[in-house]
Write an enzyme that holds these catalytic residues in place. Structure first.
Site, PDB file in Angstrom:
ATOM      1  N   GLY A  46       0.800  -1.215   0.000  1.00  0.00           N
ATOM      2  CA  GLY A  46       0.000   0.000   0.000  1.00  0.00           C
ATOM      3  C   GLY A  46       0.833   1.265   0.000  1.00  0.00           C
ATOM      4  N   ASN A  94      -7.083   5.154   6.856  1.00  0.00           N
ATOM      5  CA  ASN A  94      -7.133   5.316   5.399  1.00  0.00           C
ATOM      6  C   ASN A  94      -8.322   4.584   4.812  1.00  0.00           C
ATOM      7  OD1 ASN A  94      -6.359   3.043   3.288  1.00  0.00           O
ATOM      8  ND2 ASN A  94      -5.391   2.505   5.250  1.00  0.00           N
ATOM      9  N   ARG A  95      -8.843   5.173   3.745  1.00  0.00           N
ATOM     10  CA  ARG A  95      -9.850   4.484   2.941  1.00  0.00           C
ATOM     11  C   ARG A  95      -9.502   4.699   1.456  1.00  0.00           C
ATOM     12  NH1 ARG A  95     -13.099   8.264   5.787  1.00  0.00           N
ATOM     13  NH2 ARG A  95     -13.411  10.234   4.672  1.00  0.00           N
ATOM     14  N   GLY A  97      -8.921   2.538  -1.018  1.00  0.00           N
ATOM     15  CA  GLY A  97      -9.777   1.798  -1.950  1.00  0.00           C
ATOM     16  C   GLY A  97      -9.037   1.242  -3.157  1.00  0.00           C
ATOM     17  N   PHE A  98      -7.842   0.723  -2.934  1.00  0.00           N
ATOM     18  CA  PHE A  98      -7.048   0.068  -3.995  1.00  0.00           C
ATOM     19  C   PHE A  98      -6.860   0.962  -5.218  1.00  0.00           C
ATOM     20  CE2 PHE A  98      -8.282  -4.614  -2.762  1.00  0.00           C
ATOM     21  CZ  PHE A  98      -7.575  -4.469  -1.596  1.00  0.00           C
ATOM     22  N   ASN A 133       1.361  -7.988  -3.920  1.00  0.00           N
ATOM     23  CA  ASN A 133       0.102  -8.080  -3.166  1.00  0.00           C
ATOM     24  C   ASN A 133      -1.047  -7.880  -4.151  1.00  0.00           C
ATOM     25  OD1 ASN A 133      -2.230  -6.920  -1.668  1.00  0.00           O
ATOM     26  ND2 ASN A 133      -0.905  -7.154   0.106  1.00  0.00           N
ATOM     27  N   ASN A 166      -4.672 -10.537  -0.897  1.00  0.00           N
ATOM     28  CA  ASN A 166      -5.258  -9.590   0.050  1.00  0.00           C
ATOM     29  C   ASN A 166      -6.775  -9.688   0.004  1.00  0.00           C
ATOM     30  OD1 ASN A 166      -5.910  -7.513   1.734  1.00  0.00           O
ATOM     31  ND2 ASN A 166      -5.256  -5.871   0.339  1.00  0.00           N
ATOM     32  N   SER A 169      -8.606  -5.934   3.179  1.00  0.00           N
ATOM     33  CA  SER A 169      -8.738  -4.478   3.227  1.00  0.00           C
ATOM     34  C   SER A 169     -10.188  -4.106   3.524  1.00  0.00           C
ATOM     35  CB  SER A 169      -8.328  -3.869   1.885  1.00  0.00           C
ATOM     36  OG  SER A 169      -8.814  -2.543   1.822  1.00  0.00           O
ATOM     37  N   ASN A 171     -11.557  -1.380   2.757  1.00  0.00           N
ATOM     38  CA  ASN A 171     -11.969  -0.250   1.911  1.00  0.00           C
ATOM     39  C   ASN A 171     -12.511  -0.628   0.547  1.00  0.00           C
ATOM     40  OD1 ASN A 171     -11.141   1.581   3.941  1.00  0.00           O
ATOM     41  ND2 ASN A 171      -9.029   1.177   3.350  1.00  0.00           N
ATOM     42  N   THR A 172     -12.629  -1.917   0.262  1.00  0.00           N
ATOM     43  CA  THR A 172     -13.334  -2.366  -0.937  1.00  0.00           C
ATOM     44  C   THR A 172     -14.576  -3.088  -0.436  1.00  0.00           C
ATOM     45  OG1 THR A 172     -11.320  -2.557  -2.254  1.00  0.00           O
ATOM     46  CG2 THR A 172     -13.192  -3.912  -2.954  1.00  0.00           C
ATOM     47  N   LYS A 207      -3.021 -12.533   3.415  1.00  0.00           N
ATOM     48  CA  LYS A 207      -3.005 -11.441   4.408  1.00  0.00           C
ATOM     49  C   LYS A 207      -4.374 -11.321   5.059  1.00  0.00           C
ATOM     50  CE  LYS A 207      -1.668  -6.610   4.993  1.00  0.00           C
ATOM     51  NZ  LYS A 207      -0.907  -5.511   4.403  1.00  0.00           N
ATOM     52  N   ASN A 236      -3.628  -6.814   8.562  1.00  0.00           N
ATOM     53  CA  ASN A 236      -3.993  -5.581   7.858  1.00  0.00           C
ATOM     54  C   ASN A 236      -4.489  -4.540   8.877  1.00  0.00           C
ATOM     55  OD1 ASN A 236      -4.865  -3.846   5.697  1.00  0.00           O
ATOM     56  ND2 ASN A 236      -5.102  -5.679   4.428  1.00  0.00           N
TER      57      ASN A 236
HETATM   58  C1  LIG Z   1      -2.511   4.405   3.436  1.00  0.00           C
HETATM   59  C2  LIG Z   1      -2.434   2.915   3.562  1.00  0.00           C
HETATM   60  C3  LIG Z   1      -2.674   2.121   2.453  1.00  0.00           C
HETATM   61  C4  LIG Z   1      -2.623   0.740   2.554  1.00  0.00           C
HETATM   62  N1  LIG Z   1      -2.844  -0.021   1.442  1.00  0.00           N
HETATM   63  C5  LIG Z   1      -2.772  -1.370   1.526  1.00  0.00           C
HETATM   64  C6  LIG Z   1      -2.962  -2.164   0.376  1.00  0.00           C
HETATM   65  O1  LIG Z   1      -3.170  -1.682  -0.733  1.00  0.00           O
HETATM   66  N2  LIG Z   1      -2.897  -3.530   0.526  1.00  0.00           N
HETATM   67  C7  LIG Z   1      -2.640  -4.121   1.732  1.00  0.00           C
HETATM   68  O2  LIG Z   1      -2.578  -5.353   1.806  1.00  0.00           O
HETATM   69  N3  LIG Z   1      -2.447  -3.376   2.839  1.00  0.00           N
HETATM   70  C8  LIG Z   1      -2.499  -2.042   2.763  1.00  0.00           C
HETATM   71  N4  LIG Z   1      -2.289  -1.283   3.884  1.00  0.00           N
HETATM   72  C9  LIG Z   1      -2.050  -1.961   5.178  1.00  0.00           C
HETATM   73  C10 LIG Z   1      -0.564  -2.019   5.535  1.00  0.00           C
HETATM   74  O3  LIG Z   1       0.169  -2.766   4.604  1.00  0.00           O
HETATM   75  C11 LIG Z   1      -0.377  -2.637   6.937  1.00  0.00           C
HETATM   76  O4  LIG Z   1      -0.735  -3.993   6.884  1.00  0.00           O
HETATM   77  C12 LIG Z   1      -1.208  -1.959   8.019  1.00  0.00           C
HETATM   78  O5  LIG Z   1      -1.189  -0.560   7.849  1.00  0.00           O
HETATM   79  C13 LIG Z   1      -0.724  -2.289   9.428  1.00  0.00           C
HETATM   80  O6  LIG Z   1       0.630  -1.943   9.589  1.00  0.00           O
HETATM   81  P1  LIG Z   1       1.116  -0.531  10.262  1.00  0.00           P
HETATM   82  O7  LIG Z   1       0.439  -0.429  11.592  1.00  0.00           O
HETATM   83  O8  LIG Z   1       2.597  -0.678  10.343  1.00  0.00           O
HETATM   84  O9  LIG Z   1       0.697   0.531   9.337  1.00  0.00           O
HETATM   85  C14 LIG Z   1      -2.333   0.119   3.804  1.00  0.00           C
HETATM   86  C15 LIG Z   1      -2.075   0.922   4.917  1.00  0.00           C
HETATM   87  C16 LIG Z   1      -2.113   2.295   4.818  1.00  0.00           C
HETATM   88  C17 LIG Z   1      -1.844   3.135   6.036  1.00  0.00           C
END
Ligand SMILES: Cc1cc2nc3c(=O)[nH]c(=O)nc-3n(C[C@H](O)[C@H](O)[C@H](O)COP(=O)(O)O)c2cc1C
Length: 333
Positions: A46, A94-95, A97-98, A133, A166, A169, A171-172, A207, A236
């Protein structure tokens, strides 16, 4: 990131960046699911969704980088604003949304990256390990989701070192329903059938969300063995707001829906890692993600049974020195 990119284009500047941010030691080398990691600290999915900054992130010392989530078709993601800081709690909501450029464009970028010897054969980072991912497009109904995962898997197969499915998430809409056993079995079985047909199969990981119940986690463990997964990524972001301070709770109510990451998810993520490690008797490697800011946080996840860790929110709050700091502390222990 663009400043870092500009700096890394100039060899002496890149050298200074590498010297400042990389921690050089053989002590932290590790082989997990058949891949050789030069250190166990990765960047979570992400951050570099579109594989735009691999070289620059490598300069910062990451042991591995997970690109994506990648979907078959490009998509814009949710309306902005969609990313918020809760600094009192060292957290983000965050939201997104891929939002991503789609698998075809991202594949081309990875091919270019992999074909450039200077980026693929650096010392001391002999080879930056890249995770792919993968996810589904928002418009794809859940019953067809397996097709989206298959498309991304096939397209990226030759460009990444491991895959992460994945389904976690928030957000989808409806995505997390795919964590239900039958839906998940369909996706993972299809991918593993394709994988087994390859000359050298790639490690396939799943995940999961921190919000799963114990019985859902038990289902995941059963399925992980049944479909011969190489590993699990836990966790996640969370939809829970229970761990927020009063001030951040008020702020989060104004922000609205989204996945919460950072410090408030740390404890639950560790709990999930620990539960999964016990239930799998350590036979399925775990990449820990959730609230890792320091070497102590990383050690907590490793002690809970993780083999590798990933940072995301910690990278935002701690800055580019986070990998070096964590590695230094881990190597000292
Ligand atoms: C802005 C943002 C976007 C993210 N996008 C994705 C994503 O596209 N796919 C995914 O598997 N996780 C995504 N994550 C989750 C992170 O990879 C991570 O698993 C999660 O934030 C927990 O770790 P942290 O507390 O270190 O942030 C996203 C997190 C953030 C903050």
């Amino acid at each position: 990131m663009n400043l870092l990119k500009a700096g890394c284009r100039v060899a002496p500047v890149r050298g200074i960046i590498e010297n400042s941010f990389q921690f050089k030691t053989d002590k932290l080398k590790k082989t997990v699911f058949g891949l050789d990691f030069h250190n166990p600290v990765g960047l979570g999915a992400g951050f570099d969704k579109n594989a735009l900054y691999l070289n620059e992130l490598a300069a910062l010392g990451f042991g591995f980088i997970e690109i994506g989530t990648v979907t078959p078709k490009p998509q814009a993601g949710n309306e902005k604003p969609r990313l918020f800081r809760l600094p009192d709690d060292n957290a983000l909501i965050n939201r997104m949304g891929f939002n991503n450029d789609g698998v075809t464009t991202i594949k081309k970028r990875l091919e270019k990256h992999n074909a450039t010897p200077s980026t693929r054969n650096q010392t001391p980072n002999p080879k930056l390990l890249i995770g792919g991912n993968i996810g589904k497009n928002k418009t794809t109904p859940n019953e067809d989701a397996w097709k989206d995962y298959s498309i991304c898997f096939n397209e990226l197969f030759d460009c990444v070192d491991y895959f992460v499915v994945n389904v976690s998430s928030p957000n989808t809409p409806g995505l997390r329903e795919l964590q239900e056993k039958d839906a998940l079995k369909k996706i993972l079985s299809h991918l593993q059938n394709t994988n087994r047909g390859k000359a050298v199969p790639k490690p396939l990981l799943l995940k999961i969300a921190p919000d799963l119940t114990q019985s859902q986690l038990d289902d995941i463990v059963d399925l992980a063995f049944e479909t011969e997964l190489s590993g699990l990524v836990a966790t996640n972001t969370t939809i829970s707001r229970a761990q927020l301070s009063e001030k951040s709770t008020v702020k989060s109510q104004k922000i609205g829906a989204g996945g919460l990451s950072g410090m408030p998810v740390r404890e639950r993520s560790t709990e999930v890692v620990s539960y999964l490690a016990k239930q799998t008797q350590g036979r399925i490697p775990i990449i820990a993600s959730g609230g890792i800011f320091t070497g102590g946080d990383a050690q907590e996840k490793l002690d809970a049974g993780a083999s590798l860790v990933q940072v995301w929110t910690g990278f935002v709050y701690e800055g580019p020195g986070i990998v070096k700091n964590i590695c230094r502390q881990l190597a000292a222990d």
